[in-house]
Design an enzyme around this catalytic site. Structure first.
Site, PDB file in Angstrom:
ATOM      1  N   THR A  79       0.861  -1.168   0.000  1.00  0.00           N
ATOM      2  CA  THR A  79       0.000   0.000   0.000  1.00  0.00           C
ATOM      3  C   THR A  79       0.901   1.223   0.000  1.00  0.00           C
ATOM      4  O   THR A  79       2.052   1.144   0.409  1.00  0.00           O
ATOM      5  CB  THR A  79      -0.947  -0.014   1.219  1.00  0.00           C
ATOM      6  OG1 THR A  79      -1.794   1.124   1.173  1.00  0.00           O
ATOM      7  CG2 THR A  79      -0.209  -0.023   2.541  1.00  0.00           C
ATOM      8  N   TRP A 127      -3.937   5.329  -5.041  1.00  0.00           N
ATOM      9  CA  TRP A 127      -3.286   6.359  -4.246  1.00  0.00           C
ATOM     10  C   TRP A 127      -2.327   7.216  -5.065  1.00  0.00           C
ATOM     11  O   TRP A 127      -1.612   6.724  -5.928  1.00  0.00           O
ATOM     12  CB  TRP A 127      -2.466   5.728  -3.117  1.00  0.00           C
ATOM     13  CG  TRP A 127      -3.266   5.085  -2.030  1.00  0.00           C
ATOM     14  CD1 TRP A 127      -3.227   3.764  -1.676  1.00  0.00           C
ATOM     15  CD2 TRP A 127      -4.195   5.720  -1.134  1.00  0.00           C
ATOM     16  NE1 TRP A 127      -4.080   3.556  -0.623  1.00  0.00           N
ATOM     17  CE2 TRP A 127      -4.688   4.725  -0.273  1.00  0.00           C
ATOM     18  CE3 TRP A 127      -4.650   7.027  -0.988  1.00  0.00           C
ATOM     19  CZ2 TRP A 127      -5.610   4.987   0.735  1.00  0.00           C
ATOM     20  CZ3 TRP A 127      -5.579   7.290   0.017  1.00  0.00           C
ATOM     21  CH2 TRP A 127      -6.046   6.277   0.854  1.00  0.00           C
ATOM     22  N   GLU A 165      -4.365  -3.224   4.828  1.00  0.00           N
ATOM     23  CA  GLU A 165      -3.955  -3.771   6.130  1.00  0.00           C
ATOM     24  C   GLU A 165      -5.031  -4.640   6.775  1.00  0.00           C
ATOM     25  O   GLU A 165      -4.754  -5.358   7.723  1.00  0.00           O
ATOM     26  CB  GLU A 165      -3.633  -2.608   7.095  1.00  0.00           C
ATOM     27  CG  GLU A 165      -2.386  -1.811   6.746  1.00  0.00           C
ATOM     28  CD  GLU A 165      -2.634  -0.688   5.747  1.00  0.00           C
ATOM     29  OE1 GLU A 165      -3.616  -0.759   4.984  1.00  0.00           O
ATOM     30  OE2 GLU A 165      -1.840   0.269   5.716  1.00  0.00           O
ATOM     31  N   LYS A 191      -6.732   9.863  -2.916  1.00  0.00           N
ATOM     32  CA  LYS A 191      -7.226   8.642  -3.552  1.00  0.00           C
ATOM     33  C   LYS A 191      -8.073   8.987  -4.763  1.00  0.00           C
ATOM     34  O   LYS A 191      -9.162   9.529  -4.641  1.00  0.00           O
ATOM     35  CB  LYS A 191      -8.013   7.793  -2.572  1.00  0.00           C
ATOM     36  CG  LYS A 191      -7.998   6.346  -2.994  1.00  0.00           C
ATOM     37  CD  LYS A 191      -8.463   5.428  -1.916  1.00  0.00           C
ATOM     38  CE  LYS A 191      -7.829   4.059  -2.090  1.00  0.00           C
ATOM     39  NZ  LYS A 191      -8.500   3.036  -1.313  1.00  0.00           N
TER      40      LYS A 191
HETATM   41  P1  AMP Z   1      -6.269   0.758   0.493  1.00  0.00           P
HETATM   42  O1  AMP Z   1      -5.287   0.307   1.509  1.00  0.00           O
HETATM   43  O2  AMP Z   1      -5.663   1.180  -0.774  1.00  0.00           O
HETATM   44  O3  AMP Z   1      -7.335  -0.270   0.341  1.00  0.00           O
HETATM   45  O4  AMP Z   1      -6.973   2.079   1.057  1.00  0.00           O
HETATM   46  C1  AMP Z   1      -7.609   2.094   2.298  1.00  0.00           C
HETATM   47  C2  AMP Z   1      -8.178   3.456   2.547  1.00  0.00           C
HETATM   48  O5  AMP Z   1      -9.116   3.801   1.534  1.00  0.00           O
HETATM   49  C3  AMP Z   1      -8.926   3.588   3.840  1.00  0.00           C
HETATM   50  O6  AMP Z   1      -8.079   3.790   4.949  1.00  0.00           O
HETATM   51  C4  AMP Z   1      -9.813   4.801   3.553  1.00  0.00           C
HETATM   52  O7  AMP Z   1      -9.089   6.005   3.692  1.00  0.00           O
HETATM   53  C5  AMP Z   1     -10.148   4.596   2.081  1.00  0.00           C
HETATM   54  N1  AMP Z   1     -11.428   3.881   1.949  1.00  0.00           N
HETATM   55  C6  AMP Z   1     -11.627   2.564   1.761  1.00  0.00           C
HETATM   56  N2  AMP Z   1     -12.942   2.277   1.670  1.00  0.00           N
HETATM   57  C7  AMP Z   1     -13.599   3.448   1.829  1.00  0.00           C
HETATM   58  C8  AMP Z   1     -14.989   3.819   1.859  1.00  0.00           C
HETATM   59  N3  AMP Z   1     -15.960   2.938   1.689  1.00  0.00           N
HETATM   60  N4  AMP Z   1     -15.264   5.122   2.050  1.00  0.00           N
HETATM   61  C9  AMP Z   1     -14.294   6.048   2.211  1.00  0.00           C
HETATM   62  N5  AMP Z   1     -12.983   5.763   2.184  1.00  0.00           N
HETATM   63  C10 AMP Z   1     -12.628   4.471   2.004  1.00  0.00           C
END
Ligand code: AMP
Length: 560
Positions: free
Chosen positions: A180, A457, A324, A452
Site C-alpha cells: 500500500t 493512491w 492492512e 485517492k
Molecule cells: P487501500 O489500503 O488502498 O485499500 O486504502 C484504504 C483506505 O481507503 C482507507 O483507509 C480509507 O481512507 C479509504 N477507503 C476505503 N474504503 C472506503 C470507503 N468505503 N469510504 C471512504 N474511504 C474508504
C-alpha cells in the site's frame, strides 16, 4: 486444541468435490474463456507442480502483474497452497515504486499479462529484479520482449500433470502480500498469513459480511492486484459460486455484457466504475435483472449512486477496508429496525461506511489517544442525566483503530512502523470517523496525507517534493480536491519565490513537464493554483484542511 490449521486448501478441495461443473468465465486477451471447477482445480495442481519444479517452496514470493482472469485466479490458489506467497503487484504505480516493491519482496517469479509486458519492461531494473528467475506470460505464446527467461503460461504448466499432494501448512505461514502507498517514502508491504486469508474468507461468507453463497455469480471488477480483489476469488471458491473475471481494462460496455450474458448476481469495485456503468445504462439498453448487489468500497460510495442503483432494483453494499485489513472491515447493511425508515434516511445510513464485521473490534481515539465515546443511546442517557440535551450523532470523532484475526499488526521489513502505525494489536487506520447511535461508522476526514483518485493512491508528499525542488517555487502543497468522477484529484498550491521576474505561465508549464517526467500521467495535478502563502497550523505544518475546505466548492477542476 484442535490439531488442524486454518488454511486455504480445504476451500478448493470442497469446490472441486461439490461443484465440479460450476463455471469460471473470463474475458481474456484471447476472448471469453470458460471452464469448470473441475478444470480449475486440475490446472491449479499442474501449476503447483510447475512452481515446485521452479524451486518455489515455503517462504518464496511469487509476483503477479496481471488483470482479472482465470489464470491469475489459478496462481491465487497454487502459490499459497504449495507454501509460497502470492504477491500481487499494482501495474498502475510509477516505475520506481514497482522496482522498490519487486526488490523489497524479492520475488522469485513474476506472472505477467501480455498487455502489461511493456509496462513491466519499462519498470525493469537489473538490480531491483535480481531475484526474479523467470517471467511467465499469461497466455499460450511469448510476445516480443526485451526481458530474459520468459516462458508462456500454458507451456509452463503444460509440462506437468494434475496430480499433486498438497502439503500440510502452518496457519501462521505467510500466504499473500500486497503493498500500500506510504504517506512518505516507499510503499509498505502487508503480509497475509494462511489464517488471515482463511478468517477473512469465512467472514465475507456471512450475511453480515458479503453473504456470498453457492447461488451467486460473482464478478470482481476491483483489480486482483488490489488486496486480492477484496478476497472475492477466495470467497467465491469457498462458497462454490460461479466466478466471472472481466479481464484487462474492462469498459462499461464489457461489464454490462458480462452481467447480462453470465447472469452476474454480485459484483464489486470502486465508485468510479459504477458511475461509468450508470452513465452507460442511461444511453443503452442493459438488462440488470440478474444483478442483486454491488459492493462499493475503496472510496466513499456517493449517495446518488446508492439511490440510482436502488431505483434499478440493485442493492449497493457499501464497505470500508484497507490493504492492512485484508480488506473488509465494515459493511453498511441496514439493521432490521431501520428497514422501515423513509428511503432518504436509509440512504443516509448506507452512505456511511457501516457496521463492523463480526470477528473484528474497533475503537475511536482523540489526539491524546483517549477513547472517544460512540454516540450511543448510553451516551445520550448520560447527557440527559447530567441535564444536557443529547448530542447529535457525529459530534464526536477521532481516529479509527481496528484489530482482529485478518488485520495486520506490522509492515513487512519495517520495524520502525510498529511505533507509529500500530498500538499493540491495534492498527491505526489514519481514517477519522464518527460513530452514530446505531453503531454505523462514518469517515469524516483522513489523517494520512495521501490522495485517492479512482481507487488508486497518489502521494501528495512526493509531488510536493518535486514541485518544491523548482528554483522558482518558495513553497508548495498538494491537496486532494473533490471530483465527481474520480472522487478526488490532486491540485497543487504553489507560492512562487518573491521575484517579479517569475513568469507564472512558464512556471506552470515547467512544473507540468517536470512532474510528467517523474511520475505516471494520472499523478499530474489537475490544477496548479498560485497563492501567496500556504496556510500553517499552530506548529508550523502545512494546514491542508484549510485549503481543502476553501476549495471544496470551487470549480477548480471544472474542465476535467
Ligand atoms: P487501500 O489500503 O488502498 O485499500 O486504502 C484504504 C483506505 O481507503 C482507507 O483507509 C480509507 O481512507 C479509504 N477507503 C476505503 N474504503 C472506503 C470507503 N468505503 N469510504 C471512504 N474511504 C474508504
Amino acid at each position: 486444541m484442535a490439531g488442524y490449521d486454518q488454511t486455504l486448501r480445504p476451500f478448493l478441495w470442497r469446490a472441486e468435490r461439490l461443484y465440479p461443473d460450476r463455471e469460471l468465465v473470463s474475458r481474456t486477451h484471447e476472448g471469453i474463456e470458460r471452464y469448470t471447477y473441475g478444470d480449475y482445480a486440475e490446472r491449479i495442481r499442474q501449476l503447483a507442480n510447475a512452481l515446485e519444479a521452479a524451486g518455489v517452496g515455503e517462504g518464496d514470493r511469487v509476483g503477479t502483474f496481471c488483470w482479472n482472469h482465470h489464470r491469475h485466479a489459478e496462481v491465487y490458489f497454487a502459490a499459497p497452497n504449495v507454501g509460497g506467497q502470492l504477491h500481487t503487484i499494482n501495474p498502475l504505480l510509477p516505475p520506481k515504486h514497482i522496482q522498490y516493491i519487486v526488490e523489497n519482496a524479492a520475488d522469485r517469479l513474476i506472472f505477467v499479462d501480455p498487455s502489461l509486458l511493456e509496462v513491466l519492461e519499462d519498470a525493469y531494473d537489473a538490480e531491483a529484479f535480481e531475484n526474479v528467475e523467470q517471467f511467465v506470460v499469461m497466455g499460450a505464446a511469448v510476445p516480443e520482449t526485451d526481458l530474459e527467461s520468459v516462458v508462456d503460461y500454458e507451456s509452463f504448466i503444460g509440462e506437468h500433470d494434475g496430480d499433486y499432494e498438497w502439503p500440510e501448512l502452518d496457519e501462521e505461514l505467510p500466504a499473500g502480500m500486497c503493498y500500500t502507498s506510504g504517506t512518505t517514502g516507499e510503499p509498505k508491504g502487508v503480509e497475509y498469513t494462511q489464517k488471515m486469508l482463511w478468517s477473512h474468507t469465512m467472514a465475507t461468507l456471512t450475511p453480515m459480511g458479503l453473504g456470498i453463497d453457492d447461488s451467486d455469480v460473482v464478478m470482481p471488477v476491483v483489480p486482483m492486484f488490489h488486496v486480492n480483489a477484496w478476497g472475492l476469488p477466495f470467497s467465491s471458491t469457498a462458497a462454490g459460486a460461479k466466478h466471472v473475471y472481466p479481464g484487462p481494462a474492462p469498459d462499461p460496455a464489457d461489464l454490462a455484457a458480462l452481467i447480462e450474458e453470465e447472469g452476474v448476481t454480485l459484483t464489486a469495485g470502486v465508485p468510479t466504475v459504477w458511475l461509468g456503468l450508470l452513465e452507460y445504462i442511461e444511453n443503452n439498453e442493459v438488462d440488470l435483472s440478474s444483478l442483486e448487489r454491488i459492493v462499493i468500497g475503496g472510496s466513499a460510495a456517493p449517495r446518488s449512486v446508492i439511490r440510482r442503483f436502488d431505483e434499478l432494483g440493485v442493492e449497493v453494499v457499501h464497505a470500508w477496508g484497507m490493504t492492512e485489513t485484508a480488506p473488509i472491515g465494515t459493511v453498511s447493511h441496514l439493521k432490521p429496525d431501520l428497514e422501515d425508515l423513509p428511503k432518504d434516511q436509509q440512504y443516509e445510513k448506507r452512505t456511511k461506511q457501516g457496521l463492523i464485521v463480526p470477528g473484528l473490534e474497533f475503537k475511536v481515539v482523540d489526539d491524546d489517544g483517549e477513547e472517544v465515546p460512540w454516540n450511543s443511546a448510553e451516551r445520550s442517557s448520560a447527557d440527559r442525566s447530567s441535564g444536557q440535551s443529547p448530542r447529535e450523532d457525529g459530534e464526536d470523532f477521532g481516529e479509527l483503530l481496528i484489530r482482529g484475526p485478518w488485520v495486520t499488526d506490522s509492515y513487512f521489513k519495517r520495524p520502525e512502523a510498529d511505533e507509529t502505525d500500530f498500538e499493540g494489536s491495534w492498527l491505526k487506520t489514519g481514517d477519522i470517523v464518527s460513530v452514530d447511535r446505531d453503531g454505523y461508522v462514518k469517515i469524516v476526514d483522513r489523517a494520512k496525507d495521501v490522495i485517492k483518485s479512482g481507487g488508486e493512491w497518489i502521494s501528495s508528499v512526493e509531488l510536493e517534493n518535486t514541485i518544491m525542488a523548482h528554483d522558482a517555487v518558495a513553497e508548495a502543497t498538494v491537496v486532494g480536491v473533490p471530483h465527481e468522477k474520480w472522487q478526488e484529484r490532486p491540485a497543487a498550491f504553489v507560492v512562487p519565490v518573491d521575484d517579479a521576474d517569475v513568469d507564472r505561465d512558464a512556471l506552470e508549464a515547467d512544473l507540468h513537464e517536470t512532474i510528467a517526467g517523474e511520475f505516471v500521467d494520472w499523478w499530474t495535478p489537475d490544477a496548479i493554483v498560485f497563492i501567496d502563502e500556504v496556510p500553517k497550523t499552530a506548529t508550523g505544518k502545512f494546514d491542508k484542511k484549510v485549503l481543502r475546505e476553501e476549495y471544496a466548492d470551487e470549480e477548480l477542476l471544472a474542465d476535467e
